[in-house]
Design an enzyme around this catalytic site. Structure first.
Site, PDB file in Angstrom:
ATOM      1  N   LYS A 110       0.809  -1.167  -0.196  1.00 13.65           N
ATOM      2  CA  LYS A 110      -0.087  -0.008   0.151  1.00 13.65           C
ATOM      3  C   LYS A 110       0.912   1.379   0.107  1.00 13.65           C
ATOM      4  O   LYS A 110       0.414   2.251  -0.533  1.00 13.65           O
ATOM      5  CB  LYS A 110      -0.970   0.083   1.159  1.00 13.65           C
ATOM      6  CG  LYS A 110      -2.058  -1.037   0.979  1.00 13.65           C
ATOM      7  CD  LYS A 110      -3.015  -1.022   2.141  1.00 13.65           C
ATOM      8  CE  LYS A 110      -4.136  -2.146   1.754  1.00 13.65           C
ATOM      9  NZ  LYS A 110      -4.858  -2.339   3.008  1.00 13.65           N
ATOM     10  N   LYS A 189      -7.831  -8.734 -15.062  1.00  9.71           N
ATOM     11  CA  LYS A 189      -8.797  -8.664 -13.816  1.00  9.71           C
ATOM     12  C   LYS A 189      -9.678  -7.713 -13.665  1.00  9.71           C
ATOM     13  O   LYS A 189      -9.308  -6.506 -13.936  1.00  9.71           O
ATOM     14  CB  LYS A 189      -7.971  -8.895 -12.671  1.00  9.71           C
ATOM     15  CG  LYS A 189      -8.655  -9.173 -11.401  1.00  9.71           C
ATOM     16  CD  LYS A 189      -7.738  -9.001 -10.284  1.00  9.71           C
ATOM     17  CE  LYS A 189      -8.606  -9.085  -9.002  1.00  9.71           C
ATOM     18  NZ  LYS A 189      -8.437  -8.480  -8.006  1.00  9.71           N
ATOM     19  N   LYS A 192     -11.827  -1.949 -10.026  1.00 11.01           N
ATOM     20  CA  LYS A 192     -12.176  -0.560 -10.240  1.00 11.01           C
ATOM     21  C   LYS A 192     -10.959   0.213 -10.568  1.00 11.01           C
ATOM     22  O   LYS A 192     -10.862   1.471 -11.092  1.00 11.01           O
ATOM     23  CB  LYS A 192     -13.059   0.120  -9.060  1.00 11.01           C
ATOM     24  CG  LYS A 192     -12.303   0.239  -7.818  1.00 11.01           C
ATOM     25  CD  LYS A 192     -13.307   0.479  -6.939  1.00 11.01           C
ATOM     26  CE  LYS A 192     -12.790   0.467  -5.276  1.00 11.01           C
ATOM     27  NZ  LYS A 192     -12.350  -1.061  -5.121  1.00 11.01           N
TER      28      LYS A 192
HETATM   29  P1  ADP Z   1     -11.082  -3.727  -6.653  1.00 10.23           P
HETATM   30  O1  ADP Z   1      -9.810  -4.534  -7.383  1.00 10.23           O
HETATM   31  O2  ADP Z   1     -12.148  -3.309  -7.632  1.00 10.23           O
HETATM   32  O3  ADP Z   1     -10.434  -2.480  -5.981  1.00 10.23           O
HETATM   33  P2  ADP Z   1     -11.095  -5.005  -4.219  1.00 10.23           P
HETATM   34  O4  ADP Z   1      -9.576  -5.205  -4.075  1.00 10.23           O
HETATM   35  O5  ADP Z   1     -11.588  -3.879  -3.261  1.00 10.23           O
HETATM   36  O6  ADP Z   1     -11.798  -4.546  -5.568  1.00 10.23           O
HETATM   37  O7  ADP Z   1     -11.885  -6.373  -3.924  1.00 10.23           O
HETATM   38  C1  ADP Z   1     -12.519  -6.745  -3.132  1.00 10.23           C
HETATM   39  C2  ADP Z   1     -13.015  -8.123  -3.029  1.00 10.23           C
HETATM   40  O8  ADP Z   1     -13.385  -8.479  -4.233  1.00 10.23           O
HETATM   41  C3  ADP Z   1     -11.732  -9.038  -2.809  1.00 10.23           C
HETATM   42  O9  ADP Z   1     -12.185 -10.034  -1.770  1.00 10.23           O
HETATM   43  C4  ADP Z   1     -11.487  -9.762  -4.139  1.00 10.23           C
HETATM   44  O10 ADP Z   1     -11.113 -11.145  -3.889  1.00 10.23           O
HETATM   45  C5  ADP Z   1     -12.867  -9.560  -4.746  1.00 10.23           C
HETATM   46  N1  ADP Z   1     -12.461  -9.404  -6.203  1.00 10.23           N
HETATM   47  C6  ADP Z   1     -12.234  -8.204  -6.588  1.00 10.23           C
HETATM   48  N2  ADP Z   1     -12.017  -8.308  -8.096  1.00 10.23           N
HETATM   49  C7  ADP Z   1     -12.359  -9.552  -8.669  1.00 10.23           C
HETATM   50  C8  ADP Z   1     -12.277 -10.142  -9.531  1.00 10.23           C
HETATM   51  N3  ADP Z   1     -11.908  -9.746 -10.682  1.00 10.23           N
HETATM   52  N4  ADP Z   1     -12.517 -11.475  -9.567  1.00 10.23           N
HETATM   53  C9  ADP Z   1     -12.729 -12.320  -8.403  1.00 10.23           C
HETATM   54  N5  ADP Z   1     -12.858 -11.647  -7.123  1.00 10.23           N
HETATM   55  C10 ADP Z   1     -12.491 -10.338  -7.420  1.00 10.23           C
END
Ligand code: ADP
Ligand code: TRP
Length: 320
Positions: A110, A189, A192
């Site tokens: 981070k 993947k 956001k």
């Molecule tokens: P982002 O990548 O959009 O910021 P986060 O890191 O906040 O998403 O992810 C929150 C949760 O959602 C995590 O537990 C993660 O395992 C799941 N997650 C996020 N993106 C995916 C994806 N593309 N496929 C499967 N699980 C995901």
């Protein structure tokens, strides 16, 4: 068996969040005594705008309740409504070796991304340990990135139990390896941070437009296409039953089936899948008091557990 998991309120949820985290978290209510909370104390380490934090916490609550979380079966609450965890975090920090936290990847990752290196960010795993230990959870389902934090929790709990008294249940992580990564509209993947995501509850127009922008190759309409390398098909599979998947795969392979048609089918499927959830979400959004009372009821149950654990820890350490 008691199962606990937490979710950071981090903006509008997308299909990756839904299939990767929300749906499995909601299904926990079938497996045991489930606790699920909105980790807003943790989110403070990265969200500095109070209005954004408040709104995101409400959004996450609405999303989960709309998508099938049953508050009669899952103890659903906001972390900050159980302030006992912050006192417990202090008590745990007394037995937490610096080296244990220094080895944590998430702090390094981070700060490398530019997040301010605060004490809160560094001590994040101790607060997470307090969340888990306060309610004496046996199992903590998390993504791979959080496994280390559950291991830290175990180390802290074992050390406390040995040094003072056997206050804490030692939790096991349950890694959700079987959950496939959901691709975004560009094939990376879905995330956001890549802006390649499809929101669960975006407007019809936005959702359709986003799906129509899904990247495909340039195979001409008449020619056969490979469903297994196509982002549209990968997303369609999440919503379609086996017969429907087979039918679309066959159409790809025969040729004469355009990507535009596949995208329309994907939109229709997704829109229909979330239709009942959307209706429920709208109804709940119009009743913020109801949502608040659900969260308060969950917090009361969690506090009841947390108070007992905290008291045992205080006693073991000589504060009482
Ligand atoms: P982002 O990548 O959009 O910021 P986060 O890191 O906040 O998403 O992810 C929150 C949760 O959602 C995590 O537990 C993660 O395992 C799941 N997650 C996020 N993106 C995916 C994806 N593309 N496929 C499967 N699980 C995901
Ligand atoms: N750190 C977790 C995440 O970012 C959220 C979280 C906080 C959590 N406390 C927890 C998860 C306790 C499981 C158990 O995803």
């Amino acid at each position: 068996m008691r199962i606990l998991s937490g979710i950071q309120p981090s903006g509008k949820l997308h299909l990756g969040n839904y299939f990767g985290m929300m749906r499995p978290a909601i299904e926990l209510q079938e497996r045991g005594e489930a606790y699920l909370f909105i980790a807003n104390y943790h989110a403070l380490t990265t969200v500095s705008d109070p209005a954004v934090l408040r709104a995101s916490s409400m959004d996450v609550a609405l999303d989960f309740l709309a998508c099938g979380l049953d508050p009669e079966r899952t103890v659903f609450f906001r972390q900050s409504d159980v302030p006992e965890v912050t006192e417990l975090a202090w008590l745990l920090s007394i037995v937490t070796p610096m080296g244990l936290l220094e080895r944590c990847h998430s702090y390094k990752d981070k700060t490398a991304k530019g997040i301010a290196p605060s004490h809160g960010l560094f001590a994040y795993p101790v607060l997470m340990a307090a969340d888990i230990l306060a309610v004496q959870s046996n199992v903590v389902p998390v993504g791979r990135d959080q496994k280390q934090h559950v291991e830290v929790t175990r180390d802290i709990a074992i050390k406390f139990n040995n040094q003072y008294a056997p206050v804490f249940t030692i939790p096991e992580p349950s890694i959700q390896d079987d959950v496939a990564v959901v691709p975004g509209i560009d094939g990376q993947k879905m995330s956001k941070s890549y802006n390649n995501h499809i929101e669960l509850f975006g407007s019809e127009k936005e959702t359709r437009a986003k799906i129509m922008r899904t990247v495909t190759d340039s195979t001409p309409l008449d020619e056969p296409k490979n469903p297994d390398t196509c982002n549209v098909y990968a997303l369609y599979k999440l919503f379609a039953n086996e017969a429907e998947q087979q039918e679309m795969a066959d159409q790809y392979r025969i040729g004469g089936f355009g990507y535009g048609t596949a995208k329309k089918a994907l939109f229709e499927k997704m829109w229909a899948y979330f239709e009942p959830f959307r209706a429920k979400r709208e109804a709940l959004a119009a009743q913020p008091d109801l949502v608040e009372s659900i969260l308060q009821r969950g917090a009361e149950k969690a506090r009841h557990e947390a108070r007992q654990t905290l008291q045992a820890a205080r006693q073991a350490m000589g504060l009482e």
